[in-house]
Design a protein around this motif. Structure first.
Motif, PDB file in Angstrom:
ATOM      1  N   VAL A  56       1.003  -1.319   0.025  1.00 50.02           N
ATOM      2  CA  VAL A  56       0.007   0.033   0.019  1.00 50.02           C
ATOM      3  C   VAL A  56       0.956   1.311   0.180  1.00 50.02           C
ATOM      4  O   VAL A  56       1.733   1.412   0.586  1.00 50.02           O
TER       5      VAL A  56
ATOM      6  N   GLU B 109       1.425   5.566  -0.383  1.00 45.07           N
ATOM      7  CA  GLU B 109       0.677   6.916  -0.357  1.00 45.07           C
ATOM      8  C   GLU B 109       1.650   8.013  -0.832  1.00 45.07           C
ATOM      9  O   GLU B 109       2.895   7.781  -1.061  1.00 45.07           O
TER      10      GLU B 109
ATOM     11  N   GLU C  14      -1.705   7.895  -9.155  1.00 42.14           N
ATOM     12  CA  GLU C  14      -1.480   6.674 -10.016  1.00 42.14           C
ATOM     13  C   GLU C  14      -0.852   6.944 -11.214  1.00 42.14           C
ATOM     14  O   GLU C  14      -0.080   6.178 -11.731  1.00 42.14           O
TER      15      GLU C  14
ATOM     16  N   SER D  75      -1.725  -2.109 -10.377  1.00 44.10           N
ATOM     17  CA  SER D  75      -2.094  -0.980  -9.287  1.00 44.10           C
ATOM     18  C   SER D  75      -3.711  -0.671  -9.076  1.00 44.10           C
ATOM     19  O   SER D  75      -4.334  -0.890 -10.100  1.00 44.10           O
TER      20      SER D  75
ATOM     21  N   GLY E  89      -9.060   5.939  -3.256  1.00 41.99           N
ATOM     22  CA  GLY E  89      -9.085   7.367  -2.982  1.00 41.99           C
ATOM     23  C   GLY E  89      -8.804   8.245  -4.272  1.00 41.99           C
ATOM     24  O   GLY E  89      -8.575   7.611  -5.117  1.00 41.99           O
TER      25      GLY E  89
ATOM     26  N   SER F 185      -3.626  12.937  -4.133  1.00 44.02           N
ATOM     27  CA  SER F 185      -2.879  12.228  -3.008  1.00 44.02           C
ATOM     28  C   SER F 185      -3.663  10.704  -2.592  1.00 44.02           C
ATOM     29  O   SER F 185      -4.263  10.852  -1.463  1.00 44.02           O
ATOM     30  N   PRO F 186      -3.939  10.105  -3.427  1.00 43.80           N
ATOM     31  CA  PRO F 186      -4.681   8.820  -3.247  1.00 43.80           C
ATOM     32  C   PRO F 186      -3.707   7.883  -2.695  1.00 43.80           C
ATOM     33  O   PRO F 186      -2.560   7.811  -2.429  1.00 43.80           O
ATOM     34  N   THR F 187      -4.279   6.712  -1.872  1.00 45.15           N
ATOM     35  CA  THR F 187      -3.748   5.507  -1.595  1.00 45.15           C
ATOM     36  C   THR F 187      -3.764   4.650  -2.754  1.00 45.15           C
ATOM     37  O   THR F 187      -4.939   4.527  -3.263  1.00 45.15           O
TER      38      THR F 187
ATOM     39  N   GLU G 108      -3.081   0.604  -3.929  1.00 40.74           N
ATOM     40  CA  GLU G 108      -2.763  -0.773  -3.557  1.00 40.74           C
ATOM     41  C   GLU G 108      -1.924  -1.464  -4.772  1.00 40.74           C
ATOM     42  O   GLU G 108      -2.754  -1.507  -6.169  1.00 40.74           O
TER      43      GLU G 108
ATOM     44  N   LYS H 247       5.453   7.143  -0.134  1.00 38.58           N
ATOM     45  CA  LYS H 247       5.444   6.342   1.096  1.00 38.58           C
ATOM     46  C   LYS H 247       4.855   5.037   1.077  1.00 38.58           C
ATOM     47  O   LYS H 247       3.713   4.750   0.483  1.00 38.58           O
TER      48      LYS H 247
ATOM     49  N   LYS I  21       2.891   2.311   2.915  1.00 39.68           N
ATOM     50  CA  LYS I  21       2.034   2.252   4.356  1.00 39.68           C
ATOM     51  C   LYS I  21       2.101   1.087   4.690  1.00 39.68           C
ATOM     52  O   LYS I  21       1.988   0.957   5.974  1.00 39.68           O
ATOM     53  N   GLU I  22       1.990  -0.032   3.939  1.00 36.98           N
ATOM     54  CA  GLU I  22       1.854  -1.264   4.250  1.00 36.98           C
ATOM     55  C   GLU I  22       2.709  -1.988   3.167  1.00 36.98           C
ATOM     56  O   GLU I  22       2.555  -2.007   1.860  1.00 36.98           O
TER      57      GLU I  22
END
Lengths: 266, 266
Positions: free
Chosen positions: A187, A189, A193, A214, A218, A222-224, A226, A260, A262-263
């Motif tokens: 994940v 941030e 995309e 991908s 969001g 600035s989406p998240t 996956e 970044k 995130k996970e």
């Protein structure tokens, strides 16, 4: 990627009028993926002989090893799956003695007589093999046609799942080499995309056969995101190591571009 | 039944590997049904130009008035819907000035530069019209081909729904006569589906154009059956009265055969 082509044909008007989610197809897909078989097409058609027949013919033209149909095996006038497949393959229907025995013993145990609607459920294609329906009354059907095995399963999810697990999966495993599917999700941030897109293209030559997709969650800017990294293969250790290498190298690209993590799996 | 043939092509590997329920197709189907248009086929394919193109060609061969695609419009290398449709229709892609303006102004407002991945989203088919994506960045696309209108919508549900409601539905309503869909559900107990089957066949000649489908819930011999009676038409009062008459006459059959009505509209 899997070398086996497998397709699902989901039959039932309720799937076309916004009433019912096609949970059967999703479940079957995930079961097959766990042994490395990726579904390449899901087709949903209504309860009409012509539509079913046409979907089967179109599917056969794509030369799959496996076609799985769900729905349309019951006793009512609009349960037309066997009819539709018969029309596609130009194979006549016949009373299948094994299927008849199953249906008869089901109704006997309920103290109910055989009727034309109940006999109908034992009418399968000539040369087909019935699949036992331990939770319901309508038998399934398996038939080989050219290089394709067609499995017809009931639409009631519990009956379908039981029949798939106990009778379809073992037959598929006999037919195809067992493969595995591995996936990791990262994940990310702080990177849209559309900024990730060129990084993916830069990264791809070093992917080592790992598939990347991908999924935005969001909104830009600035989406998240996956990012799913996946691989299908037969050597588990090698797959794990390819996936780790791909993950590390992709994460380097993301960090370099200011994203970044995130996970990540580890 | 509706006279309009409409199909959905859902694009995205996540729909084929058991990860994601195809909620987009279910939602679109229910929206169209509310104006009397019944989807006749839903096809799900992965993110490959050849698969998308083949699905579009197969759909066109069934001569629908409307094809709605979802997914594959974004900036990444595997967003290939426009490419797939271009390959099917043999129409070249071109930078669409209106789409470019939309994309540019979106990124401008976020303070982001245009990049090749962002320009890509404005590449549509020659002669296509862009559809505004108010909630996201990738424009949709509308193109006429023979007697078919193809609408391409994003895969992100919120973006798809907004675009469908504000831009697709109004265009469909211009093109087709507005019809309505009415449905009543009767819940029956105490009669197995295989016993209901001959009753339905007896009842059918008096259905008055009402479509009946039974959905088993629970197991024979004493299941609960949901019977759905539905009609599509343009005269609301006449439809209501046909539905009432069909409902009454069907309930008579059920009661005569010893079934119980657990729930009925009135």
């Amino acid at each position: 990627m899997s070398t086996i082509i497998a397709e699902i044909i989901s039959i039932g008007r309720e799937l076309l009028i916004g009433r019912t989610q096609n949970t059967n197809a999703v479940w079957i897909s995930s079961q097959l993926l766990s042994v490395g078989i990726e579904i390449s097409r899901i087709s949903i058609v209504g309860d009409k002989v012509y539509d079913i027949s046409r979907a089967v013919l179109e599917s056969l033209a794509r030369r799959p090893s496996i076609i799985i149909t769900t729905g349309g095996l019951g006793p009512t006038y609009d349960d037309l799956t066997v009819e539709g497949i018969a029309s596609a393959l130009k194979i006549p229907k016949t009373m299948n003695p094994k299927a008849l025995e199953q249906v008869k013993s089901k109704y006997q145990s309920m103290g109910l007589e055989m009727t034309p609607s109940r006999y109908k459920m034992a009418m399968l294609l000539e040369g087909a093999e019935p699949l036992m329906n331990t939770l319901g009354t309508a038998p399934g059907m398996m038939i080989e046609y050219g290089g394709t095995t067609i499995f017809s399963l009931p639409g009631v999810p519990s009956e379908m799942m039981e029949m798939f697990s106990s009778q379809v999966m073992p037959r598929i495993m006999e037919k195809v080499p067992r493969k595995r599917f591995l996936e990791r999700v990262i994940v990310i941030e702080g990177i849209p995309e559309s900024s990730l897109a060129p990084l993916i293209e830069e990264w791809m030559p070093s992917s080592g056969g790992v598939y990347l997709k991908s999924h935005p969650a969001g909104k830009e800017p600035s989406p998240t995101l996956e990012v799913h990294l996946s691989i299908i293969g037969d050597n588990f250790e090698e797959m794990k190591s390819l996936l780790s290498r791909a993950e590390e190298s992709f994460i380097r690209y993301v960090l370099k571009a200011g994203g970044k993590i995130k996970e990540a799996p580890r």
